[in-house]
Design a protein around this motif. Structure first.
Motif, PDB file in Angstrom:
ATOM      1  N   TYR A 209      27.897  40.709   5.961  1.00 34.06           N
ATOM      2  CA  TYR A 209      28.057  39.351   5.168  1.00 34.06           C
ATOM      3  C   TYR A 209      29.543  38.981   4.783  1.00 34.06           C
ATOM      4  O   TYR A 209      30.191  39.732   4.231  1.00 34.06           O
ATOM      5  CB  TYR A 209      27.032  39.156   4.004  1.00 34.06           C
ATOM      6  N   LEU A 210      29.666  37.714   5.123  1.00 32.69           N
ATOM      7  CA  LEU A 210      31.093  37.131   4.447  1.00 32.69           C
ATOM      8  C   LEU A 210      30.518  36.751   3.027  1.00 32.69           C
ATOM      9  O   LEU A 210      29.615  36.115   2.766  1.00 32.69           O
ATOM     10  CB  LEU A 210      31.589  35.772   5.093  1.00 32.69           C
ATOM     11  N   TYR A 211      31.322  37.169   1.911  1.00 38.72           N
ATOM     12  CA  TYR A 211      31.107  36.803   0.681  1.00 38.72           C
ATOM     13  C   TYR A 211      32.335  36.062  -0.027  1.00 38.72           C
ATOM     14  O   TYR A 211      33.640  36.533   0.196  1.00 38.72           O
ATOM     15  CB  TYR A 211      30.847  38.077  -0.158  1.00 38.72           C
ATOM     16  N   THR A 212      31.888  35.201  -0.748  1.00 38.40           N
ATOM     17  CA  THR A 212      33.037  34.590  -1.315  1.00 38.40           C
ATOM     18  C   THR A 212      32.257  33.531  -2.642  1.00 38.40           C
ATOM     19  O   THR A 212      31.015  33.550  -2.558  1.00 38.40           O
ATOM     20  CB  THR A 212      33.737  33.175  -0.499  1.00 38.40           C
ATOM     21  N   ILE A 213      33.081  32.920  -3.366  1.00 39.03           N
ATOM     22  CA  ILE A 213      32.435  32.037  -4.353  1.00 39.03           C
ATOM     23  C   ILE A 213      33.078  30.631  -4.088  1.00 39.03           C
ATOM     24  O   ILE A 213      34.215  30.569  -3.784  1.00 39.03           O
ATOM     25  CB  ILE A 213      33.017  32.382  -5.815  1.00 39.03           C
ATOM     26  N   VAL A 214      32.064  29.490  -4.142  1.00 38.21           N
ATOM     27  CA  VAL A 214      32.453  28.186  -3.733  1.00 38.21           C
ATOM     28  C   VAL A 214      32.028  27.380  -5.047  1.00 38.21           C
ATOM     29  O   VAL A 214      31.200  27.754  -5.904  1.00 38.21           O
ATOM     30  CB  VAL A 214      31.821  27.880  -2.279  1.00 38.21           C
ATOM     31  N   GLN A 215      32.729  26.231  -5.018  1.00 34.80           N
ATOM     32  CA  GLN A 215      32.271  25.066  -5.915  1.00 34.80           C
ATOM     33  C   GLN A 215      31.856  24.030  -5.346  1.00 34.80           C
ATOM     34  O   GLN A 215      32.234  23.750  -4.220  1.00 34.80           O
ATOM     35  CB  GLN A 215      33.607  24.902  -7.030  1.00 34.80           C
ATOM     36  N   THR A 216      30.648  23.239  -5.798  1.00 38.60           N
ATOM     37  CA  THR A 216      30.216  22.047  -5.337  1.00 38.60           C
ATOM     38  C   THR A 216      29.812  21.101  -6.117  1.00 38.60           C
ATOM     39  O   THR A 216      29.313  21.348  -7.406  1.00 38.60           O
ATOM     40  CB  THR A 216      29.166  22.616  -4.357  1.00 38.60           C
ATOM     41  N   ASP A 217      29.978  19.847  -5.681  1.00 41.40           N
ATOM     42  CA  ASP A 217      29.300  18.542  -6.409  1.00 41.40           C
ATOM     43  C   ASP A 217      28.033  18.127  -5.619  1.00 41.40           C
ATOM     44  O   ASP A 217      27.295  17.173  -6.084  1.00 41.40           O
ATOM     45  CB  ASP A 217      30.174  17.584  -6.635  1.00 41.40           C
ATOM     46  N   TYR A 218      27.759  18.738  -4.680  1.00 40.91           N
ATOM     47  CA  TYR A 218      26.480  18.683  -3.832  1.00 40.91           C
ATOM     48  C   TYR A 218      26.548  17.349  -3.045  1.00 40.91           C
ATOM     49  O   TYR A 218      25.680  17.125  -2.028  1.00 40.91           O
ATOM     50  CB  TYR A 218      25.316  18.681  -4.566  1.00 40.91           C
ATOM     51  N   PHE A 219      27.583  16.561  -3.465  1.00 43.74           N
ATOM     52  CA  PHE A 219      27.746  15.399  -2.572  1.00 43.74           C
ATOM     53  C   PHE A 219      28.746  15.157  -1.553  1.00 43.74           C
ATOM     54  O   PHE A 219      28.920  14.401  -0.821  1.00 43.74           O
ATOM     55  CB  PHE A 219      27.920  14.234  -3.654  1.00 43.74           C
ATOM     56  N   GLU A 220      29.728  16.310  -1.494  1.00 45.90           N
ATOM     57  CA  GLU A 220      30.912  16.136  -0.664  1.00 45.90           C
ATOM     58  C   GLU A 220      30.455  15.975   0.955  1.00 45.90           C
ATOM     59  O   GLU A 220      29.343  16.824   1.128  1.00 45.90           O
ATOM     60  CB  GLU A 220      31.930  17.385  -0.845  1.00 45.90           C
TER      61      GLU A 220
END
Length: 269
Positions: A209-220
């Protein structure tokens, strides 16, 4: 001193305020005498001994109500029983504080991971948790809380809010618009669910699996980190071979952002 202390002298001797001494008198646990000549309060040896006991028991966090019982009504056996009950309360509080310390440590770890791993990619084995898909994100948050809430809020960090994006949707639109809601739970916390609920959970397939941490505002329209994840896999000669699954980590309410650690199943071309 002639065996007598004024209220100010007594307060200074024991590092308490005169208001505290007056409060103890009003509560009926400390007495004073009145000087007929000037009307001032004064305390004798007996009151000093009583005040020492009051401060001693207050240091053990006993209530004024309990201290009044000790001073006015209780013998040795009753005092021992009361102190034993207080000891059990303290032991319970210690366990609560240990649990709180563990929770704070875990949450701090989440924030540290967010700082250190946002936008960084690595290839890892399948994560060691189980999950259950529930449906559309917005429709299910309240249902998740109602179904899985416990008597305290510890469950919030054990039963993790989780999002899943089907492979086809993820490849077409690398954002959170098509995310489906899920819950996930580490295997060591499965005991929090009854057996029937445990059987409804699935594990991620054994894969890389590729693993990372992302941030989102859900609307992009496009999540920059998810787009870069796809570019990273392409550069590494890999392709997506399953859905993207993300577990909630933390929020920055000031910025309107939520942080998720994500796993994307992958294999080589």
């Amino acid at each position: 001193m002639d065996g007598k202390l004024t209220i100010g002298e007594l307060a200074e001797l024991f590092d308490v305020s005169t208001d505290t001494l007056r409060y103890y008198e009003k509560a009926g646990i400390l007495s004073s005498h009145k000087n007929d000549d000037n009307g001032y309060r004064y305390y004798t040896y007996e009151e000093i001994i009583v005040l020492m006991d009051i401060l001693f028991f207050r240091g053990m966090k006993l209530s004024i109500k309990d201290i009044k019982q000790i001073i006015t009504k209780m013998g040795i056996a009753d005092i021992k029983k009361l102190l034993y009950q207080n000891q059990r309360v303290v032991e319970d509080r210690i366990q609560e504080l240990i649990k709180l310390q563990k929770t704070i440590t875990q949450v701090v770890s989440h924030y540290e991971q967010c700082e250190q791993h946002v936008g960084k990619f690595s290839i890892v084995p399948a994560p060691d948790f189980k999950y259950k898909l529930l449906g559309k994100q917005a429709d299910n948050l309240v249902a998740i809380i109602r179904k899985y809430k416990k008597e305290n809020w510890d469950w919030l960090d054990s039963i993790r809010y989780t999002l899943l994006i089907p492979q086809e949707d993820f490849l077409k639109n690398p954002n959170f618009s098509s995310a489906q809601a899920a819950i996930s739970i580490d295997k060591e916390n499965l005991y929090m669910l009854d057996l029937a609920e445990q059987q409804e959970l699935a594990s991620l397939p054994e894969a890389e699996y590729l693993y990372t941490i992302v941030q989102t505002d859900y609307f992009e329209q496009d999540n920059d980190a998810l787009g870069k994840a796809l570019e990273y896999l392409k550069e590494e000669g890999r392709r997506v071979s399953g859905p993207m699954i993300g577990r909630y980590m933390a929020s920055s309410h000031k910025d309107g952002l939520d942080f998720y650690e994500i796993w994307i199943a992958t294999n080589s071309h």
